[in-house]
Design an enzyme around this catalytic site. Structure first.
Site, mmCIF file in Angstrom:
data_model
loop_
_atom_site.group_PDB
_atom_site.id
_atom_site.type_symbol
_atom_site.label_atom_id
_atom_site.label_comp_id
_atom_site.label_asym_id
_atom_site.label_seq_id
_atom_site.Cartn_x
_atom_site.Cartn_y
_atom_site.Cartn_z
ATOM 1 N N SER A 97 0.828 -1.204 0.000
ATOM 2 C CA SER A 97 0.000 0.000 0.000
ATOM 3 C C SER A 97 0.865 1.257 0.000
ATOM 4 N N GLU A 143 2.886 0.936 11.527
ATOM 5 C CA GLU A 143 3.373 2.292 11.200
ATOM 6 C C GLU A 143 2.836 3.378 12.146
ATOM 7 N N TYR A 201 -0.421 3.850 13.067
ATOM 8 C CA TYR A 201 -1.815 4.285 12.851
ATOM 9 C C TYR A 201 -2.717 3.737 13.968
ATOM 10 N N ARG A 237 -1.548 -5.896 8.425
ATOM 11 C CA ARG A 237 -0.169 -5.394 8.484
ATOM 12 C C ARG A 237 0.178 -5.088 9.936
ATOM 13 N N HIS A 291 5.733 6.071 12.021
ATOM 14 C CA HIS A 291 6.142 7.272 11.270
ATOM 15 C C HIS A 291 6.911 8.247 12.165
ATOM 16 N N GLU A 292 6.617 8.240 13.477
ATOM 17 C CA GLU A 292 7.305 9.201 14.357
ATOM 18 C C GLU A 292 8.638 8.655 14.873
ATOM 19 N N ALA A 320 6.478 -1.304 -2.568
ATOM 20 C CA ALA A 320 5.600 -0.274 -3.124
ATOM 21 C C ALA A 320 6.409 0.614 -4.061
ATOM 22 N N GLN A 334 11.965 11.315 -3.001
ATOM 23 C CA GLN A 334 11.725 12.668 -3.500
ATOM 24 C C GLN A 334 10.450 12.795 -4.330
ATOM 25 N N VAL A 382 30.366 18.840 -27.777
ATOM 26 C CA VAL A 382 29.853 19.351 -29.044
ATOM 27 C C VAL A 382 29.938 20.880 -29.090
ATOM 28 N N LYS A 389 23.448 31.937 5.713
ATOM 29 C CA LYS A 389 22.119 32.240 6.285
ATOM 30 C C LYS A 389 22.113 31.957 7.780
ATOM 31 N N ALA A 448 17.341 15.930 -9.480
ATOM 32 C CA ALA A 448 17.195 14.960 -10.556
ATOM 33 C C ALA A 448 15.733 14.715 -10.891
HETATM 34 P P1 FAD Z 1 24.223 17.367 -15.256
HETATM 35 O O1 FAD Z 1 24.135 16.225 -14.371
HETATM 36 O O2 FAD Z 1 25.154 18.461 -14.881
HETATM 37 O O3 FAD Z 1 24.599 16.821 -16.698
HETATM 38 C C1 FAD Z 1 25.016 17.636 -17.774
HETATM 39 C C2 FAD Z 1 25.905 16.832 -18.693
HETATM 40 O O4 FAD Z 1 26.176 17.597 -19.859
HETATM 41 C C3 FAD Z 1 27.255 16.475 -18.098
HETATM 42 O O5 FAD Z 1 27.473 15.082 -18.170
HETATM 43 C C4 FAD Z 1 28.256 17.258 -18.952
HETATM 44 O O6 FAD Z 1 29.479 16.565 -19.112
HETATM 45 C C5 FAD Z 1 27.493 17.353 -20.251
HETATM 46 N N1 FAD Z 1 27.918 18.478 -21.120
HETATM 47 C C6 FAD Z 1 28.076 19.785 -20.778
HETATM 48 N N2 FAD Z 1 28.428 20.507 -21.847
HETATM 49 C C7 FAD Z 1 28.503 19.639 -22.894
HETATM 50 C C8 FAD Z 1 28.824 19.779 -24.274
HETATM 51 N N3 FAD Z 1 29.122 20.959 -24.821
HETATM 52 N N4 FAD Z 1 28.798 18.676 -25.063
HETATM 53 C C9 FAD Z 1 28.492 17.450 -24.543
HETATM 54 N N5 FAD Z 1 28.192 17.273 -23.238
HETATM 55 C C10 FAD Z 1 28.185 18.357 -22.435
HETATM 56 N N6 FAD Z 1 19.571 15.271 -7.072
HETATM 57 C C11 FAD Z 1 18.540 14.704 -6.507
HETATM 58 O O7 FAD Z 1 17.437 14.792 -7.022
HETATM 59 N N7 FAD Z 1 18.667 13.976 -5.363
HETATM 60 C C12 FAD Z 1 19.842 13.812 -4.759
HETATM 61 O O8 FAD Z 1 19.926 13.175 -3.715
HETATM 62 C C13 FAD Z 1 20.970 14.387 -5.334
HETATM 63 N N8 FAD Z 1 22.172 14.261 -4.776
HETATM 64 C C14 FAD Z 1 23.241 14.817 -5.367
HETATM 65 C C15 FAD Z 1 24.473 14.657 -4.783
HETATM 66 C C16 FAD Z 1 25.591 15.192 -5.378
HETATM 67 C C17 FAD Z 1 26.909 15.000 -4.726
HETATM 68 C C18 FAD Z 1 25.470 15.919 -6.588
HETATM 69 C C19 FAD Z 1 26.669 16.501 -7.258
HETATM 70 C C20 FAD Z 1 24.237 16.104 -7.164
HETATM 71 C C21 FAD Z 1 23.113 15.565 -6.551
HETATM 72 N N9 FAD Z 1 21.856 15.730 -7.086
HETATM 73 C C22 FAD Z 1 20.788 15.132 -6.508
HETATM 74 C C23 FAD Z 1 21.632 16.642 -8.203
HETATM 75 C C24 FAD Z 1 21.396 15.911 -9.513
HETATM 76 O O9 FAD Z 1 22.402 14.980 -9.751
HETATM 77 C C25 FAD Z 1 21.330 16.925 -10.614
HETATM 78 O O10 FAD Z 1 20.405 17.898 -10.265
HETATM 79 C C26 FAD Z 1 20.865 16.388 -11.908
HETATM 80 O O11 FAD Z 1 21.487 15.184 -12.186
HETATM 81 C C27 FAD Z 1 21.134 17.408 -12.984
HETATM 82 O O12 FAD Z 1 21.007 16.814 -14.200
HETATM 83 P P2 FAD Z 1 21.333 17.573 -15.566
HETATM 84 O O13 FAD Z 1 21.172 16.529 -16.597
HETATM 85 O O14 FAD Z 1 20.506 18.790 -15.697
HETATM 86 O O15 FAD Z 1 22.825 18.074 -15.452
HETATM 87 P P1 NAP Z 2 21.968 24.346 -2.632
HETATM 88 O O1 NAP Z 2 21.077 23.427 -1.917
HETATM 89 O O2 NAP Z 2 21.409 25.531 -3.296
HETATM 90 O O3 NAP Z 2 23.062 24.812 -1.571
HETATM 91 C C1 NAP Z 2 24.078 25.702 -1.870
HETATM 92 C C2 NAP Z 2 24.749 26.142 -0.569
HETATM 93 O O4 NAP Z 2 25.773 27.041 -0.877
HETATM 94 C C3 NAP Z 2 23.810 26.826 0.379
HETATM 95 O O5 NAP Z 2 24.050 26.335 1.669
HETATM 96 C C4 NAP Z 2 24.189 28.310 0.282
HETATM 97 O O6 NAP Z 2 23.983 28.808 1.574
HETATM 98 C C5 NAP Z 2 25.637 28.264 -0.159
HETATM 99 N N1 NAP Z 2 26.030 29.324 -1.070
HETATM 100 C C6 NAP Z 2 25.369 29.778 -2.160
HETATM 101 N N2 NAP Z 2 26.059 30.760 -2.759
HETATM 102 C C7 NAP Z 2 27.185 30.950 -2.047
HETATM 103 C C8 NAP Z 2 28.290 31.819 -2.168
HETATM 104 N N3 NAP Z 2 28.374 32.700 -3.158
HETATM 105 N N4 NAP Z 2 29.256 31.737 -1.252
HETATM 106 C C9 NAP Z 2 29.182 30.855 -0.246
HETATM 107 N N5 NAP Z 2 28.153 30.009 -0.077
HETATM 108 C C10 NAP Z 2 27.167 30.038 -0.969
HETATM 109 O O7 NAP Z 2 22.798 23.591 -3.725
HETATM 110 P P2 NAP Z 2 23.683 22.277 -3.694
HETATM 111 O O8 NAP Z 2 24.018 21.836 -2.342
HETATM 112 O O9 NAP Z 2 24.793 22.636 -4.623
HETATM 113 O O10 NAP Z 2 22.770 21.213 -4.378
HETATM 114 C C11 NAP Z 2 22.374 21.351 -5.732
HETATM 115 C C12 NAP Z 2 21.062 20.691 -5.957
HETATM 116 O O11 NAP Z 2 21.223 19.282 -5.888
HETATM 117 C C13 NAP Z 2 20.100 21.092 -4.881
HETATM 118 O O12 NAP Z 2 19.185 22.047 -5.357
HETATM 119 C C14 NAP Z 2 19.441 19.819 -4.461
HETATM 120 O O13 NAP Z 2 18.072 19.794 -4.818
HETATM 121 C C15 NAP Z 2 20.158 18.720 -5.213
HETATM 122 N N6 NAP Z 2 20.586 17.783 -4.176
HETATM 123 C C16 NAP Z 2 19.648 17.120 -3.495
HETATM 124 C C17 NAP Z 2 20.013 16.256 -2.510
HETATM 125 C C18 NAP Z 2 18.985 15.463 -1.764
HETATM 126 O O14 NAP Z 2 19.354 14.712 -0.876
HETATM 127 N N7 NAP Z 2 17.716 15.552 -2.078
HETATM 128 C C19 NAP Z 2 21.344 16.093 -2.204
HETATM 129 C C20 NAP Z 2 22.290 16.806 -2.921
HETATM 130 C C21 NAP Z 2 21.889 17.666 -3.888
HETATM 131 P P3 NAP Z 2 24.232 30.316 1.996
HETATM 132 O O15 NAP Z 2 23.862 31.122 0.795
HETATM 133 O O16 NAP Z 2 23.367 30.524 3.186
HETATM 134 O O17 NAP Z 2 25.664 30.371 2.351
HETATM 135 FE FE1 SF4 Z 3 11.768 5.163 -5.328
HETATM 136 FE FE2 SF4 Z 3 12.587 7.703 -5.306
HETATM 137 FE FE3 SF4 Z 3 10.831 6.810 -7.121
HETATM 138 FE FE4 SF4 Z 3 10.077 7.090 -4.597
HETATM 139 S S1 SF4 Z 3 10.714 8.705 -5.974
HETATM 140 S S2 SF4 Z 3 9.643 5.382 -5.932
HETATM 141 S S3 SF4 Z 3 11.913 6.468 -3.552
HETATM 142 S S4 SF4 Z 3 12.975 6.204 -6.906
#
Ligand code: FAD
Ligand code: NAP
Ligand code: SF4
Length: 682
Positions: free
Chosen positions: A33, A173, A175, A223, A261-262, A319, A348, A457, A570, A668
């Site tokens: 569920s 859970e 409930y 359940r 849940h808590e 699920a 997410q 590219v 912040k 993503a």
């Molecule tokens: P990107 O992943 O940046 O992909 C762009 C691609 O384009 C790259 O492979 C690059 O090489 C390619 N490219 C650029 N220019 C060119 C060119 N001229 N020709 C050919 N190729 C090119 N998101 C979540 O939702 N949940 C998470 O828990 C999460 N955790 C994260 C943890 C980390 C450590 C990081 C770094 C990211 C995380 N993210 C997470 C963020 C997520 O991975 C990205 O938001 C998402 O994958 C972005 O996808 P994108 O395709 O827009 O860009």
């Molecule tokens: P983010 O969540 O926007 O965090 C960026 C951090 O950098 C903030 O803490 C911000 O806080 C700081 N920052 C911004 N500008 C700055 C500057 N000029 N100088 C110093 N500090 C600065 O972005 P992210 O951590 O890069 O993650 C990117 C995206 O990936 C996120 O939007 C998130 O959705 C995704 N992601 C998701 C997960 C997940 O578990 N769901 C995990 C990883 C990434 P201050 O401005 O307060 O300093």
């Molecule tokens: Fe699984 Fe994430 Fe999809 Fe939920 S959003 S079904 S946890 S991959």
């Protein structure tokens, strides 16, 4: 024997039917569920029917609906899904008809939310507010308890009329029924509280009443929480007694639940080791003669097979993995498990949405819950399409466009696909992200996308090749903040750490406490990836013997590997707000376990040989660190995009998605959705 047949036979136990006497399930996989939000409004039942029909078509042996309340008091939220009239029966018939047409079977889950209801009329065993709810419940009067038993009976009878193959009674859970069973929430002095016999009276009376209403040839699953993971929960002896009493009262199957849940112990997020709870299910199975279902953090056919083959359980309830891939069973049966779009347990798209009162979907499968709205129709006019960037956005767009019949070329500058995800998957607790890259690797081949790796590219090349449509999915690059000394050798970027494996010292300052800052901190502090089950149990203080009520014990935590400061500018805002509603608390607690020092309201002054100079509340201090790691957000890469003076895309054949479109608030889920949505209309 062919390779496919060999692989399929490797899953023969999970694929074998289960005979329940009066009916047979075609295999051992159950879609547990999950509240989608579609159950709550009558006008969404067509969408709900399509959602379940898709999973029945995909081969799932048994489906279970999201929680449906037996009366108004039991609502999860105002006007939530209820089965208490013949009008409800008509809505639900759309669901059962659609599932049966696909050869599936479906149970309706009866869920009374008790004190977890999001409305002011909540009731419970006693008047004791849940820490995760804003409404204090009213203790139920005896007359209300008696009428609730009748309501369950009527609800089950109506569900039979609606064509369901059975019901699942939600007793875990945290409930209502769990609230009656446990001392934590049941402080009553009457025949419904006190001794275990009294506390389990309500669920037993409900099961008996339901059986009386539906007759013998109707599935009743219950359940039951096998480990509550909250103080004041049950002990193992009590849980076994309840399970045996439920069996005697007439249930057909026992489904298992883990944690309320808590609870402040994670039970389903990515960092929970896969199939972590099979041991506790095995112990319960030994106590009963009816079939027992295993649940929680099972997401691969390999684990399903191993659990069934070893006899730890008779059925597997999943699920989210079936939200991620409705064809999980058929792909396994066809000997192609590598084609499964695996659930990465991120929450997410699904639970984070549900707990924000939005419709559930899936990060890796944006069609989930939107089966009738996001439709990939075969094109009558195939086009020549270029997708630039094989991150999540580009992969999603390229594969959907190719699936529709377009001729797609996918350019990627790096030597592999995945973009940012190839860093995310190196983070401890995010190992599952690897599965999405594996899925896309196969899907690119299967859909016939022409992939050009190591190919950065250029605009001239795109122009010369004469593409009909060009999709810019070039993603993001890390932001470099303008702090004096930013070029100091101590300074590393997050790709330096997560992708290039640069050496990091013992004392570290992480600039930026968003999702990536938290991930980098966890990466620096983890001893193992993935975390072994025993270590995980010790870190979170979980005792599978459930010797103490709730199964909690004193956590055992090692000295942290490093000294980490996690910083943001912040002030006031809770650190680590980036990750989602249902997972953020897990990350924050994990950082606390590792004694990470979190500082908000920080001003970065400079970086030099002494370390990172900061000012907090007007006072300057030096963090004597070996390294400063930049996780200060990201900026879009969009040089290839033709834009006018206002920054708008100036050529209608160009499209932009994912991080290239907008770096802020990028994740993503958005990247994959935007790719698929664009491709569905190209
Ligand atoms: P990107 O992943 O940046 O992909 C762009 C691609 O384009 C790259 O492979 C690059 O090489 C390619 N490219 C650029 N220019 C060119 C060119 N001229 N020709 C050919 N190729 C090119 N998101 C979540 O939702 N949940 C998470 O828990 C999460 N955790 C994260 C943890 C980390 C450590 C990081 C770094 C990211 C995380 N993210 C997470 C963020 C997520 O991975 C990205 O938001 C998402 O994958 C972005 O996808 P994108 O395709 O827009 O860009
Ligand atoms: P983010 O969540 O926007 O965090 C960026 C951090 O950098 C903030 O803490 C911000 O806080 C700081 N920052 C911004 N500008 C700055 C500057 N000029 N100088 C110093 N500090 C600065 O972005 P992210 O951590 O890069 O993650 C990117 C995206 O990936 C996120 O939007 C998130 O959705 C995704 N992601 C998701 C997960 C997940 O578990 N769901 C995990 C990883 C990434 P201050 O401005 O307060 O300093
Ligand atoms: Fe699984 Fe994430 Fe999809 Fe939920 S959003 S079904 S946890 S991959």
């Amino acid at each position: 024997m062919t390779a496919t047949a060999t692989t399929a036979s490797a899953f023969s136990h999970m694929l074998q039917p289960l005979d329940l006497g009066f009916t047979q399930l075609k295999n051992r996989i159950v879609m547990g569920s999950m509240h989608t939000g579609l159950e709550d409004r009558f006008y969404n039942y067509g969408k709900l029917a399509a959602y379940f029909a898709e999973r029945a078509r995909g081969g799932t042996g048994l489906l279970i609906t999201g929680g449906i309340s037996p009366n108004r008091q039991g609502w999860l939220l105002p006007f939530g899904g209820t089965m208490n009239s013949h009008v409800d029966v008509l809505n639900h018939r759309r669901v059962t008809y659609a599932v049966h047409r696909e050869g599936g079977k479906i149970l309706m889950q009866i869920l009374h939310a008790g004190r977890y209801g999001y409305h002011p009329f909540v009731v419970s065993a006693s008047s004791w507010k849940s820490p995760i709810s804003m409404f204090k419940p009213r203790a139920m009067r005896e007359s209300e308890i008696l009428s609730t038993i009748k309501d369950y009976g009527r609800c089950a009878k109506l569900s039979k009329l609606a064509g369901y193959d059975g019901v699942e009674i939600m007793g875990s859970e945290g409930y209502l029924l769990n609230q009656f069973i446990c001392n934590r929430t049941n402080h009553r002095k009457d025949q419904w509280g006190g001794s275990l016999e009294n506390r389990m009276r309500l669920p037993l009376e409900i099961v008996k009443r339901v059986r009386q209403e539906v007759g013998p040839n109707f599935i009743i699953a219950y359940r039951l929480s096998l480990i509550d993971l909250v103080e004041g929960g049950n002990t193992w002896d009590e849980i076994v007694k309840i399970a045996k009493a439920l069996e005697t009262a007439g249930i057909t199957l026992l489904n298992t639940g883990i944690g309320w849940h808590e609870a402040r112990v994670p039970t389903i997020v990515t960092s929970v080791p896969r199939a972590a709870f099979r041991e506790i299910t095995r112990r319960m199975k030994k106590e009963l003669t009816i079939p027992v279902m295993a649940s929680n953090r099972i997401n691969t056919p390999e684990d399903c097979e191993s659990i069934i083959a070893s006899g730890d359980a008779d059925l597997i309830s999943m699920a989210r993995p079936l939200l991620a891939d409705a064809y999980f069973v058929n792909k396994t049966a066809a000997g192609k498990p590598e084609e499964i779009n695996t659930c990465i347990a991120c929450n997410q798209g699904c639970l984070d949405q549900t707990f924000s009162y939005k419709r559930a979907t899936c990060l890796v499968n944006p069609q989930a819950g939107f089966e009738t709205e996001l439709v990939y129709v075969k094109t009558a006019r195939p086009k020549k399409i270029a997708v630039v960037g094989a991150g999540m956005a580009g992969l999603s767009c390229a594969t959907v466009a190719a699936e529709r019949g377009h001729h797609v070329t996918l350019f990627e500058a790096a030597d592999d696909i995945g973009g940012q995800f190839t860093m995310a998957m190196n983070v401890p607790g995010k190992e599952e992200f690897r599965e999405t890259v594996r899925y896309f690797r196969n899907h690119v081949k299967k859909t016939g996308v022409s992939l050009k790796l190591n190919h950065a590219v250029k605009a001239a090349e795109l122009k010369a090749a004469g593409f009909d449509e060009i999709v810019i999915a070039t993603g993001v690059q890390p932001r470099t903040p303008g702090i004096p000394g930013i070029d100091h050798p101590k300074v590393l970027s997050y790709p330096d750490v997560l992708r290039h494996g640069k050496k990091v010292g013992h004392k570290v300052a992480v600039i930026g406490a968003g999702g990536i800052g938290i991930d980098v901190s966890e990466f620096l502090l983890a001893e193992h990836s993935p975390q072994p089950l025993q270590e995980w149990l010790e870190e979170w203080g979980v005792d599978f013997n459930v010797a103490e009520p709730g199964g909690l014990r004193t956590p055992k935590r090692e000295q942290p590997l490093r000294e980490v400061w996690l910083l943001q500018r912040k002030a006031g805002k809770k650190m680590g707000q980036g990750p989602g509603k249902t997972t953020g608390w897990v990350h924050r607690l994990a950082l606390q376990h590792h004694q990470v020092k979190m500082l908000g309201g920080v001003e970065y002054v400079k970086i030099d040989d002494l370390g990172l100079h900061i000012r907090v509340g007007g006072e300057e201090q030096i963090l004597d660190v070996d390294n400063v790691i930049l996780c200060a957000g990201q900026e879009s890469v969009r040089e290839l995009l033709p834009v006018d003076a206002d920054g708008k895309v100036s050529d209608p054949h160009f499209h932009v998605i994912g991080g290239a479109k907008l770096a802020g608030e990028l994740d993503a889920k958005r990247a994959i959705y935007e790719g698929a949505e664009l491709a569905s209309r190209l």
